[in-house]
Scaffold this active site. Structure first.
Site, short mmCIF file in Angstrom:
data_model
loop_
_atom_site.label_atom_id
_atom_site.label_comp_id
_atom_site.label_asym_id
_atom_site.label_seq_id
_atom_site.Cartn_x
_atom_site.Cartn_y
_atom_site.Cartn_z
N GLY A 164 -23.77 -45.94 -21.09
CA GLY A 164 -24.73 -46.26 -22.30
C GLY A 164 -26.47 -45.44 -21.11
O GLY A 164 -26.97 -47.22 -20.58
N LYS A 208 -19.78 -59.09 -29.41
CA LYS A 208 -19.11 -59.59 -27.42
C LYS A 208 -18.65 -59.90 -26.79
O LYS A 208 -17.56 -59.90 -26.06
CB LYS A 208 -20.46 -59.79 -27.17
CG LYS A 208 -22.00 -59.40 -26.94
CD LYS A 208 -21.96 -57.72 -26.48
CE LYS A 208 -21.91 -57.86 -24.94
NZ LYS A 208 -21.77 -56.55 -24.56
P1 NAP Z 1 -30.50 -52.06 -25.01
O1 NAP Z 1 -31.00 -51.01 -23.85
O2 NAP Z 1 -30.12 -51.45 -26.68
O3 NAP Z 1 -28.95 -50.21 -24.77
C1 NAP Z 1 -27.38 -50.83 -25.64
C2 NAP Z 1 -26.73 -49.46 -24.58
O4 NAP Z 1 -25.99 -49.04 -25.85
C3 NAP Z 1 -27.86 -47.85 -25.47
O5 NAP Z 1 -27.05 -47.32 -24.03
C4 NAP Z 1 -26.91 -47.24 -26.60
O6 NAP Z 1 -26.91 -46.11 -26.41
C5 NAP Z 1 -25.63 -48.01 -26.18
N1 NAP Z 1 -24.74 -47.62 -27.20
C6 NAP Z 1 -24.92 -48.58 -28.10
N2 NAP Z 1 -23.84 -48.13 -29.49
C7 NAP Z 1 -23.46 -47.14 -28.67
C8 NAP Z 1 -22.11 -46.26 -29.20
N3 NAP Z 1 -21.67 -45.69 -30.52
N4 NAP Z 1 -21.55 -44.84 -28.11
C9 NAP Z 1 -22.15 -44.73 -26.78
N5 NAP Z 1 -23.19 -46.24 -26.95
C10 NAP Z 1 -23.52 -47.15 -27.30
O7 NAP Z 1 -29.69 -52.96 -24.42
P2 NAP Z 1 -29.72 -53.71 -23.01
O8 NAP Z 1 -30.05 -54.80 -23.51
O9 NAP Z 1 -29.99 -52.26 -22.11
O10 NAP Z 1 -28.31 -54.11 -23.46
C11 NAP Z 1 -26.29 -52.93 -22.30
C12 NAP Z 1 -25.46 -54.00 -22.32
O11 NAP Z 1 -26.18 -55.64 -22.51
C13 NAP Z 1 -24.83 -54.92 -24.08
O12 NAP Z 1 -23.73 -54.93 -23.78
C14 NAP Z 1 -25.78 -55.90 -24.22
O13 NAP Z 1 -25.33 -56.68 -25.27
C15 NAP Z 1 -25.45 -56.78 -22.87
N6 NAP Z 1 -26.90 -57.70 -22.73
C16 NAP Z 1 -28.08 -57.62 -22.86
C17 NAP Z 1 -28.89 -58.69 -22.61
C18 NAP Z 1 -29.70 -58.79 -22.77
O14 NAP Z 1 -30.44 -59.55 -23.36
N7 NAP Z 1 -30.85 -57.49 -22.64
C19 NAP Z 1 -28.18 -60.24 -22.46
C20 NAP Z 1 -26.61 -59.98 -22.69
C21 NAP Z 1 -26.00 -59.51 -22.78
P3 NAP Z 1 -27.89 -45.40 -27.46
O15 NAP Z 1 -29.89 -45.51 -27.00
O16 NAP Z 1 -27.29 -43.89 -27.86
O17 NAP Z 1 -28.16 -46.04 -28.46
#
Ligand code: NAP
Length: 340
Positions: free
Chosen positions: A11, A159
Site C-alpha cells: 500500500g 483490523k
Molecule cells: P490510507 O492512506 O488510506 O492507506 C491505506 C492503503 O491501503 C492505501 O495505500 C490503499 O491503496 C491500500 N489499500 C486499500 N485497499 C487495498 C486493496 N484492496 N489492495 C491493496 N491495497 C489496498 O490509510 P493510512 O492512514 O495510511 O493507514 C495505513 C494502515 O494503518 C492501515 O492498515 C490502517 O488500518 C492503519 N492505521 C491507521 C491509523 C490512522 O489513524 N491513520 C491508525 C491506526 C492504524 P489505494 O491508494 O490504492 O486505495
C-alpha cells in the site's frame, strides 16, 4: 559495495506507508512498494523525492483481493511492512467490504512472505483491534483485544479479524519455517503529509481548519505522530526482542475542543480561524440520524480511552513528539499543500 537490503511495503500510496518508505530510503534500504494502480507510481516517487533520495525505490502491482503479483512483489525481500488495509471515512453497508481485503490480504501477504523466505513481517494493525467493544473499560494494554460485533464498527472488526488471522497464520507455520511477525497498533495518526491524497485520520484536522463542522462534539482521540509511527515500524523491523509481540503506538488523549483551540491559536492569525465551541451531545445525536459519518462517532461521545505505551518505549526505545507539534505540523502541511 554490498547491495542494499531489499524490503517491501504494501500500500505504497498510503499516508503512513509513505512515511515508512521515506524512513527506509533514508536508512539505505532498497524499497519495493506495492500499488493497486501502477499509474500512481511516478506521482508517489515525485512526492517522496522532496524528502529523500529515491533511486532505490521501485513499485510492484498487487491487490489485497487477488493472488496475482504478491510473489513478484516480495521476491528477494528480507523484510515486509504490511501497511495496506482499507480505511474509509464512512463504514460501508456491507462490512465484508473492509473485513475481506483486510483479512484475506493479510493472509496473502504472509503466505507470499513465507514462500519468499522473508525473515520478518511488520504489520500495521490499530488500537481499534485492542479497545473496541469494551463499554466498562477505559485503559488498555497489549493483552487486550477488541470484541468484534459488540458496539464496534466495520473498520475495528476488519483490523481485529486481520490481526488475529496474522497471529494464527504464524502459529500454524510448520516447524523450521521461521517467518517472524511484529504488529504495531497505532492510535489516531496525525502529522505532515508526503502526498496530498490524505488519509481518513487527517480529516479531523482538515474539517476543523476548513470550518466544515459547526463546533466540536464532546469526544476525543488518543493520538500519535505519523513520523513516530514510521520510526516504530523501522525499529520493529530489526529489533531482536520484537518478534511475536504487538505494540501499542500512541501518546496522549486529546479532546476535539482542545485540538480546535490549538489550531485556532496557531492558524487563526494566519486567516484560518477554527470553531472551538463544544456541541451538546443531543445535537450530535440528531445530526447522526441523517449523516452516517456523524453516526460513527456517537458511541465515542463522553468516552476517553487510554492506551499504555510502556512496552514500545521499553522494548523499542520508542520516543514520541509533543502532540502540539504534531497537530500544528498537520495544519501546516494541509495549508502548504493547498488542501485548506
Ligand atoms: P490510507 O492512506 O488510506 O492507506 C491505506 C492503503 O491501503 C492505501 O495505500 C490503499 O491503496 C491500500 N489499500 C486499500 N485497499 C487495498 C486493496 N484492496 N489492495 C491493496 N491495497 C489496498 O490509510 P493510512 O492512514 O495510511 O493507514 C495505513 C494502515 O494503518 C492501515 O492498515 C490502517 O488500518 C492503519 N492505521 C491507521 C491509523 C490512522 O489513524 N491513520 C491508525 C491506526 C492504524 P489505494 O491508494 O490504492 O486505495
Amino acid at each position: 559495495m554490498t547491495a542494499p537490503v531489499q524490503v517491501a511495503v504494501t500500500g505504497a500510496s498510503g499516508y503512513i506507508a509513505l512515511h515508512v518508505i521515506a524512513a527506509q530510503l533514508d536508512q539505505g534500504y532498497a524499497v519495493r512498494g506495492t500499488l493497486r494502480d501502477m499509474a500512481r507510481g511516478e506521482k508517489i516517487r515525485a512526492a517522496l523525492a522532496k524528502h529523500t533520495e529515491v533511486s532505490a525505490l521501485s513499485f510492484a502491482a498487487a491487490d489485497l483481493l487477488a493472488d496475482d503479483g504478491w510473489d513478484a512483489a516480495l521476491a528477494d525481500c528480507r523484510y515486509v511492512m504490511h501497511v495496506a488495509s482499507p480505511f474509509p471515512m464512512v463504514d460501508p453497508k456491507n462490512h465484508d467490504d473492509l473485513i475481506v481485503p483486510a483479512r484475506e490480504g493479510t493472509l496473502r501477504v504472509l503466505a507470499a512472505a513465507a514462500r519468499a523466505g522473508v525473515q520478518r513481517v511488520v504489520m500495521t494493525s490499530s488500537v481499534a483491534a485492542i479497545g473496541t467493544g469494551h463499554e466498562d473499560k477505559s485503559s488498555f494494554a497489549e493483552a487486550d483485544w477488541s470484541v468484534v460485533g459488540k458496539g464496534g464498527e466495520a473498520y475495528a472488526a476488519s483490523k481485529t479479524i486481520a490481526e488475529r488471522a496474522a497471529w494464527d497464520f504464524i502459529a500454524g507455520l510448520p516447524a523450521g519455517e521461521a517467518l517472524e511477525l511484529v504488529v504495531i497498533n497505532p492510535s489516531l495518526v496525525l502529522g505532515p503529509l508526503i502526498d496530498p491524497d490524505g488519509s481518513t485520520s487527517i480529516e479531523v484536522v482538515r474539517k476543523l481548519l476548513a470550518r466544515e463542522v459547526p463546533g466540536c462534539p464532546k469526544m476525543g482521540f488518543p493520538l500519535v505522530d505519523v513520523r513516530d509511527v514510521a520510526a516504530a515500524h523501522l525499529t520493529a523491523m530489526t529489533n531482536p526482542d520484537a518478534p511475536g509481540k504487538r505494540y501499542i503506538c500512541s501518546t496522549e488523549f486529546r479532546m476535539l475542543a482542545q485540538i480546535a483551540e490549538l489550531l485556532n491559536q496557531t492558524f487563526g492569525p494566519q486567516g484560518h480561524p477554527v470553531r472551538t465551541r463544544e456541541l451538546p451531545n443531543w445535537l450530535v445525536r440528531i445530526v447522526a440520524l441523517f449523516d452516517p459519518a456523524v453516526a460513527r462517532i456517537v458511541p465515542e461521545l463522553g468516552r476517553q480511552r487510554h492506551f499504555d505505551n510502556a512496552a514500545i518505549r521499553k522494548d523499542l526505545n520508542w520516543q514520541s513528539r509533543p502532540m502540539n507539534e504534531t497537530i500544528t505540523a498537520t495544519g501546516d502541511s494541509l495549508i502548504e499543500m493547498g488542501i485548506i
